[in-house]
Design a protein around this motif. Sequence first.
Motif, mmCIF file in Angstrom:
data_model
loop_
_atom_site.group_PDB
_atom_site.id
_atom_site.type_symbol
_atom_site.label_atom_id
_atom_site.label_comp_id
_atom_site.label_asym_id
_atom_site.label_seq_id
_atom_site.Cartn_x
_atom_site.Cartn_y
_atom_site.Cartn_z
ATOM 1 N N ALA A 27 100.600 -25.413 -6.428
ATOM 2 C CA ALA A 27 101.404 -24.341 -6.564
ATOM 3 C C ALA A 27 102.310 -24.396 -5.375
ATOM 4 O O ALA A 27 103.589 -24.304 -5.474
ATOM 5 C CB ALA A 27 100.702 -23.058 -6.635
ATOM 6 N N LEU A 28 101.869 -24.628 -4.289
ATOM 7 C CA LEU A 28 102.748 -24.893 -3.003
ATOM 8 C C LEU A 28 103.573 -25.965 -3.020
ATOM 9 O O LEU A 28 104.523 -25.916 -2.647
ATOM 10 C CB LEU A 28 101.958 -25.001 -1.574
ATOM 11 N N ASP A 29 103.374 -26.972 -3.645
ATOM 12 C CA ASP A 29 104.174 -28.197 -3.843
ATOM 13 C C ASP A 29 105.226 -28.018 -4.783
ATOM 14 O O ASP A 29 106.457 -28.313 -4.597
ATOM 15 C CB ASP A 29 103.404 -29.420 -4.406
ATOM 16 N N HIS A 30 104.740 -26.944 -5.879
ATOM 17 C CA HIS A 30 106.041 -26.597 -6.817
ATOM 18 C C HIS A 30 106.907 -25.727 -6.174
ATOM 19 O O HIS A 30 108.187 -25.683 -6.440
ATOM 20 C CB HIS A 30 105.087 -25.756 -7.864
ATOM 21 N N VAL A 31 106.403 -24.876 -5.318
ATOM 22 C CA VAL A 31 107.391 -23.562 -4.477
ATOM 23 C C VAL A 31 108.276 -24.614 -3.577
ATOM 24 O O VAL A 31 109.459 -24.359 -3.465
ATOM 25 C CB VAL A 31 106.350 -22.771 -3.925
ATOM 26 N N GLU A 32 107.604 -25.523 -3.114
ATOM 27 C CA GLU A 32 108.475 -26.446 -1.961
ATOM 28 C C GLU A 32 109.551 -26.967 -2.663
ATOM 29 O O GLU A 32 110.696 -27.527 -1.859
ATOM 30 C CB GLU A 32 107.605 -27.304 -1.354
ATOM 31 N N GLN A 33 109.637 -27.434 -3.974
ATOM 32 C CA GLN A 33 110.591 -28.083 -4.450
ATOM 33 C C GLN A 33 112.007 -27.009 -4.497
ATOM 34 O O GLN A 33 113.158 -27.854 -4.528
ATOM 35 C CB GLN A 33 110.331 -28.384 -5.882
ATOM 36 N N ASN A 34 111.803 -26.029 -4.500
ATOM 37 C CA ASN A 34 113.012 -24.878 -4.277
ATOM 38 C C ASN A 34 113.188 -24.225 -3.316
ATOM 39 O O ASN A 34 114.238 -23.503 -2.998
ATOM 40 C CB ASN A 34 112.761 -23.896 -5.530
#
Length: 87
Positions: A27-34
Amino acid sequence: MLYKKITVELVVHADEAEAVVKRLNGALDHVEQNHTIFGGDIEAVSFTYRGKQGKSALAHTLAAGGTVANAFRNTRKHLGNAVRAVI
């Protein structure tokens, strides 16, 4: 530039901790995309819960309903006694 630190604390069963950490990292990797994220880590600490388990919201709601019902019963009883005393 102003920054804010976001702290999240979760309590999960020890059996599920590794899976939860893995999903949180995803989830943190996904948030870090934006969004730009600086540092941070996920820490898992084992502990034994020795306290009494708290009531759920439903249990609190049911208990409150019981209290209200008892209050109405008592009010009706006392109001009946008061009416008889006045008459």
